[in-house]
Design an enzyme around this catalytic site. Sequence first.
Site, PDB file in Angstrom:
ATOM      1  N   HIS A 162       2.420  54.364  22.461  1.00  0.00           N
ATOM      2  CA  HIS A 162       1.203  54.334  23.283  1.00  0.00           C
ATOM      3  C   HIS A 162       1.512  54.106  24.768  1.00  0.00           C
ATOM      4  O   HIS A 162       0.647  54.330  25.617  1.00  0.00           O
ATOM      5  CB  HIS A 162       0.234  53.256  22.803  1.00  0.00           C
ATOM      6  CG  HIS A 162      -0.327  53.515  21.436  1.00  0.00           C
ATOM      7  ND1 HIS A 162      -1.046  54.656  21.145  1.00  0.00           N
ATOM      8  CD2 HIS A 162      -0.267  52.798  20.278  1.00  0.00           C
ATOM      9  CE1 HIS A 162      -1.404  54.621  19.859  1.00  0.00           C
ATOM     10  NE2 HIS A 162      -0.939  53.510  19.322  1.00  0.00           N
ATOM     11  N   ASP A 196       3.041  58.365  13.194  1.00  0.00           N
ATOM     12  CA  ASP A 196       2.262  57.120  13.159  1.00  0.00           C
ATOM     13  C   ASP A 196       0.793  57.484  12.904  1.00  0.00           C
ATOM     14  O   ASP A 196       0.360  58.591  13.258  1.00  0.00           O
ATOM     15  CB  ASP A 196       2.412  56.415  14.510  1.00  0.00           C
ATOM     16  CG  ASP A 196       1.748  55.047  14.557  1.00  0.00           C
ATOM     17  OD1 ASP A 196       2.460  54.043  14.371  1.00  0.00           O
ATOM     18  OD2 ASP A 196       0.517  54.983  14.778  1.00  0.00           O
ATOM     19  N   HIS A 198      -1.709  56.517  14.462  1.00  0.00           N
ATOM     20  CA  HIS A 198      -2.425  56.677  15.736  1.00  0.00           C
ATOM     21  C   HIS A 198      -1.799  57.769  16.602  1.00  0.00           C
ATOM     22  O   HIS A 198      -0.581  57.957  16.574  1.00  0.00           O
ATOM     23  CB  HIS A 198      -2.392  55.361  16.522  1.00  0.00           C
ATOM     24  CG  HIS A 198      -2.973  54.200  15.768  1.00  0.00           C
ATOM     25  ND1 HIS A 198      -2.186  53.330  15.049  1.00  0.00           N
ATOM     26  CD2 HIS A 198      -4.250  53.797  15.611  1.00  0.00           C
ATOM     27  CE1 HIS A 198      -2.970  52.419  14.482  1.00  0.00           C
ATOM     28  NE2 HIS A 198      -4.224  52.680  14.803  1.00  0.00           N
ATOM     29  N   ASP A 286       1.615  53.048   9.275  1.00  0.00           N
ATOM     30  CA  ASP A 286       0.211  52.633   9.179  1.00  0.00           C
ATOM     31  C   ASP A 286      -0.630  53.748   8.545  1.00  0.00           C
ATOM     32  O   ASP A 286      -1.858  53.668   8.497  1.00  0.00           O
ATOM     33  CB  ASP A 286      -0.353  52.169  10.533  1.00  0.00           C
ATOM     34  CG  ASP A 286       0.175  52.941  11.721  1.00  0.00           C
ATOM     35  OD1 ASP A 286       0.843  53.981  11.535  1.00  0.00           O
ATOM     36  OD2 ASP A 286      -0.097  52.508  12.864  1.00  0.00           O
TER      37      ASP A 286
HETATM   38  C1  SP5 Z   1       1.830  51.299  17.566  1.00  0.00           C
HETATM   39  C2  SP5 Z   1       0.466  51.188  16.940  1.00  0.00           C
HETATM   40  O1  SP5 Z   1       0.310  51.515  15.766  1.00  0.00           O
HETATM   41  N1  SP5 Z   1      -0.525  50.692  17.699  1.00  0.00           N
HETATM   42  C3  SP5 Z   1      -1.840  50.574  17.170  1.00  0.00           C
HETATM   43  C4  SP5 Z   1      -2.822  49.974  18.104  1.00  0.00           C
HETATM   44  C5  SP5 Z   1      -4.180  49.905  17.451  1.00  0.00           C
HETATM   45  N2  SP5 Z   1      -5.024  49.004  18.117  1.00  0.00           N
HETATM   46  C6  SP5 Z   1      -6.406  49.033  17.737  1.00  0.00           C
HETATM   47  C7  SP5 Z   1      -6.620  48.287  16.444  1.00  0.00           C
HETATM   48  C8  SP5 Z   1      -8.050  47.861  16.306  1.00  0.00           C
HETATM   49  C9  SP5 Z   1      -8.117  46.547  15.565  1.00  0.00           C
HETATM   50  N3  SP5 Z   1      -8.353  46.715  14.158  1.00  0.00           N
HETATM   51  C10 SP5 Z   1      -7.600  45.762  13.345  1.00  0.00           C
HETATM   52  C11 SP5 Z   1      -8.230  45.631  12.012  1.00  0.00           C
HETATM   53  C12 SP5 Z   1      -7.578  44.524  11.256  1.00  0.00           C
HETATM   54  N4  SP5 Z   1      -8.248  44.329   9.998  1.00  0.00           N
HETATM   55 ZN    ZN Z   2      -0.155  53.158  14.780  1.00  0.00          ZN
END
Ligand code: SP5
Ligand code: ZN
Length: 346
Positions: A162, A196, A198, A286
């Site tokens: 990111h 990933d 995301h 993920d």
């Molecule tokens: C590297 C990577 O995978 N970064 C991911 C960043 C995502 N951030 C947003 C997550 C929103 C929060 N949701 C968490 C839910 C926990 N139950």
């Molecule tokens: Zn991710």
Amino acid sequence: MNQKIPVFFHPDQLNHKPLFEWAFGEKIAHPETTHRAESILAALTGESSFYEILPPVKFPTKYLTETHNKKLVDLLRTAVSLPVDQTFYPQVFPKRDSTTSVADPQNIHHAGFFCFDSGTPLNSTTFGAAAWSAACADEAAKVVEMGKSPVSYALCRPPGHHATRDLFGGYCYFNNAALAAKRLRKKGKVLILDIDFHHGNGTQSLFYRDEQVMVINIHGDPSTCYPYFSGFASEKGAGQGEGFNLNIPLPPGCDGQAYLRVIEERVIPAIQKYQPSYLIVSAGFDTYVSDPVGDFALETADYPEIAGRLARLGIPIVVVQEGGYEATSLGTNVEAFLRGFQKKAV
Ligand code: SP5
Ligand code: ZN
């Protein structure tokens, strides 16, 4: 392949301990914990005949600025002076205010100039951990570049995809995969495949105009998934790089069968057409069915299938760790993925 896969990791990467993040107004336990790296290390050590765990040799301050704005590097260095028990969460993001005066990377309160979200905290250990994480990616690229191994694995943590040239965010500070690509592109064309959950907005933006580095991203649809602002299929690269960025957003619940179909029908042909000299895989887990952050439904057995299809291309591969937040299964999934290269690689 009877040779061990080189794995790069430095113990100081465990010093960065984000405790919580702000998500939709809630303070939640931070998903990017040290347990993640420990889970991976345990799984790879357990299979010690297949993996050789090595520390990267040197602290990479100099080449961080080949990929990142020096001011971003300076800001993260400023955070080194935070009191040891303090974590700084940027909460003012003046980036878009054209009347705002120039960002001062010496002032921690200006951190929001260099950040795009509220989930990526700074503390005194962040810079060291992120720099060693970047060093792992560079070292993993180096062994493949020198032909010492057809595949290598950088146990990067914190993750990187990111992070853009100017901004940290998404639990990422330096873009590890991009650093590896910067090294390898001096030798030939590079293709970064980001699996990933995301969209790797940082990697996309760093190479958006670069025809020497093609970027393919498979991820949750950004109209509903983080990072929301990029990862749409319409983003195809620009200038010289036009046609060398491929985004494949997929709907929630995507399972291994659907995912492998995308790999076979869209990804493999695109890689064969581009003919890169090196492949870098930004590997996030993920996408796993019970991951607390992503909402795909891949199973452990799907990861070696993905790896096997990539290994069959016969291109040297650097695997760079990105996300994956169910720490208990993360090590198993990483090991399953890497095992897929061992079976199929020559
Ligand atoms: C590297 C990577 O995978 N970064 C991911 C960043 C995502 N951030 C947003 C997550 C929103 C929060 N949701 C968490 C839910 C926990 N139950
Ligand atoms: Zn991710």
